[in-house]
Design an enzyme around this catalytic site. Structure first.
Site, PDB file in Angstrom:
ATOM      1  N   THR A   9       6.774  -2.917  10.994  1.00  0.00           N
ATOM      2  CA  THR A   9       6.217  -1.614  11.417  1.00  0.00           C
ATOM      3  C   THR A   9       4.706  -1.614  11.189  1.00  0.00           C
ATOM      4  OG1 THR A   9       6.728  -0.738   9.211  1.00  0.00           O
ATOM      5  CG2 THR A   9       8.294  -0.222  10.979  1.00  0.00           C
TER       6      THR A   9
ATOM      7  N   HIS B 162       6.471   1.322  19.226  1.00  0.00           N
ATOM      8  CA  HIS B 162       5.439   1.771  18.286  1.00  0.00           C
ATOM      9  C   HIS B 162       5.552   3.278  18.013  1.00  0.00           C
ATOM     10  CE1 HIS B 162       1.165   0.639  16.734  1.00  0.00           C
ATOM     11  NE2 HIS B 162       1.749   1.540  15.941  1.00  0.00           N
TER      12      HIS B 162
ATOM     13  N   ARG C 192       1.617  -4.243  12.408  1.00  0.00           N
ATOM     14  CA  ARG C 192       0.967  -4.502  13.693  1.00  0.00           C
ATOM     15  C   ARG C 192       1.624  -5.745  14.284  1.00  0.00           C
ATOM     16  NH1 ARG C 192      -0.556  -0.011  13.676  1.00  0.00           N
ATOM     17  NH2 ARG C 192      -2.682   0.806  13.758  1.00  0.00           N
TER      18      ARG C 192
ATOM     19  N   GLU D  76       0.976  -5.030  23.174  1.00  0.00           N
ATOM     20  CA  GLU D  76       1.599  -3.732  23.411  1.00  0.00           C
ATOM     21  C   GLU D  76       0.992  -3.135  24.660  1.00  0.00           C
ATOM     22  OE1 GLU D  76       1.514  -1.108  20.037  1.00  0.00           O
ATOM     23  OE2 GLU D  76       2.535  -2.555  18.768  1.00  0.00           O
TER      24      GLU D  76
ATOM     25  N   ALA E  82       6.868   4.496  14.795  1.00  0.00           N
ATOM     26  CA  ALA E  82       7.266   4.716  13.391  1.00  0.00           C
ATOM     27  C   ALA E  82       6.708   6.019  12.816  1.00  0.00           C
ATOM     28  CB  ALA E  82       6.839   3.528  12.524  1.00  0.00           C
TER      29      ALA E  82
ATOM     30  N   GLY F 219       0.857  -1.192   0.000  1.00  0.00           N
ATOM     31  CA  GLY F 219       0.000   0.000   0.000  1.00  0.00           C
ATOM     32  C   GLY F 219       0.890   1.238   0.000  1.00  0.00           C
ATOM     33  N   ARG F 220       0.365   2.310   0.560  1.00  0.00           N
ATOM     34  CA  ARG F 220       1.100   3.585   0.531  1.00  0.00           C
ATOM     35  C   ARG F 220       2.438   3.497   1.253  1.00  0.00           C
ATOM     36  NH1 ARG F 220      -4.581   5.469   1.570  1.00  0.00           N
ATOM     37  NH2 ARG F 220      -4.165   4.414   3.524  1.00  0.00           N
ATOM     38  N   ILE F 221       2.463   2.817   2.402  1.00  0.00           N
ATOM     39  CA  ILE F 221       3.716   2.782   3.172  1.00  0.00           C
ATOM     40  C   ILE F 221       4.698   1.808   2.531  1.00  0.00           C
ATOM     41  CG2 ILE F 221       4.749   2.281   5.436  1.00  0.00           C
ATOM     42  CD1 ILE F 221       2.048   3.210   6.669  1.00  0.00           C
TER      43      ILE F 221
HETATM   44  C1  GLV Z   1       0.024   3.665  13.694  1.00  0.00           C
HETATM   45  O1  GLV Z   1       0.383   2.547  13.923  1.00  0.00           O
HETATM   46  C2  GLV Z   1      -1.061   3.979  12.821  1.00  0.00           C
HETATM   47  O2  GLV Z   1      -1.813   3.068  12.438  1.00  0.00           O
HETATM   48  O3  GLV Z   1      -1.219   5.165  12.494  1.00  0.00           O
END
Ligand code: GLV
Length: 326
Positions: free
Chosen positions: A235, A285, A237, A266, A287, A156-158
């Site tokens: 990065t 968490h 889940r 978490e 990022a 996806g975008r990331i």
């Molecule tokens: C962070 O983990 C988000 O989903 O923005």
């Protein structure tokens, strides 16, 4: 008619909160730790809006306790903390914060990749332990990033933003995702089956949302397919990876290292065995945690609340199908 009431489950940058307060009565949970589920449940009956975080579980029971709710806005791009089908059934729009965090999160995925490849946390500890006695030809040797093969799971975008960085490092990029081979080729990658990606990649980076299908997507069989010199980066889940299987794989040398921004659960328990491993770098968490990006996320979350209160479609809505109804 009184002003709409909105509950915000954590302190946000003052500019965003100030803007929200122009439109409604805002109550902010100003403690460091999240409000308990029962506390939110006890508050929602008179609420028109809820601005929540990924640490807040928002389920059908909570929605049913909020008959006047017009909008729920999550300060995150991921929304696995919210029961989306339940919200859609009840016609409640859910907002998230996509887009603004892509580059920041991709920077961080790459930072984890570089740090684990070149063993930066171990090297820092080496000095603090008084072990730096001389330059040595083999001490703390790591893995090359330049020219290595990167496996991207979820494009996806990331994922695409991570691929752009990898191209600068001359990496071969294998991609396992729903996009077509042509789309992936345009982004500079090669579409690959999961097994092929796992067995050929030097680095495997996860960029899928957490769903029933991706829960423990990386478990014992997948880790066993990876190279003993490979590194896993998460990065996405925490629950996309089976933590027990990961511990075994790292301890037994089935893979070389892991860099985790996210864990299951978490926060990670201080006695979690993963924390005993030098080849597992875990951070809390963060990022998307740049000052600028977190401020933009807060602005987007506020924009979603304001639109919802005004009966407008949310600018970034997870369940836009609710607007298709008669
Ligand atoms: C962070 O983990 C988000 O989903 O923005």
């Amino acid at each position: 008619m009184g002003r709409d009431k909105v509950f915000v489950t954590r302190e946000l940058p003052p500019v965003a909160l100030g803007r929200l307060a122009e439109h409604c009565d805002v109550e902010v949970w100003d403690e460091f730790l999240p409000p308990a589920y029962e506390l939110i449940l006890g508050k929602v009956s008179g609420l028109a809006g809820l601005l929540c975080l990924l640490t807040d579980r928002i389920d059908a029971r909570l929605m049913d306790a909020a008959p006047e709710i017009k909008v729920i806005s999550n300060l995150a791009v991921g929304y696995d903390n919210i029961d989306i089908p339940a919200a859609s059934q009840r016609g409640i729009p859910i907002g998230n914060t996509p887009g603004v965090l892509n580059e920041t999160t991709a920077d961080f995925a790459f930072a984890l990749l570089m740090a684990t490849a070149r063993r930066i946390p171990e090297a820092r500890q080496y000095i603090h332990d008084g072990k730096w006695l001389t330059w040595h030809p083999t001490v703390l040797s790591g893995q090359d990033v330049f020219g290595a093969t990167l496996g991207i799971i979820g494009c996806g975008r990331i994922g695409a933003a991570v691929m752009r960085r990898a191209q600068g490092f001359g990496m071969r990029i294998l991609v396992n995702s729903l996009e077509s081979a042509d789309e992936i080729r345009e982004l500079g990658g090669e579409k690959a089956a999961l097994g092929e990606l796992l067995s050929q990649s030097d680095f495997v980076s996860l960029h899928v949302p957490l769903t029933e299908e991706t829960h423990h997507l990386i478990s014992e069989p997948e880790l066993k397919q990876m190279k003993p010199t490979s590194i896993l980066i998460n990065t996405a889940r925490g629950s996309v990876v089976d933590p027990q299987a990961l511990y075994t794989a790292l301890r037994e040398g089935e893979i070389l290292a892991a860099g985790l921004d996210v864990t299951q659960p978490e926060p990670i328990a201080l006695d979690d065995p993963l924390l005993t491993l030098d080849n597992c770098l875990i951070v809390p968490h963060i990022a998307s945690a740049s000052v600028a990006t977190r401020a933009k996320m807060a602005e987007m979350a506020v924009d979603n609340v304001i639109a919802g209160l005004q009966g407008q479609p949310l600018p970034t809505c997870v369940n836009p199908e609710i607007y298709q109804r008669d």
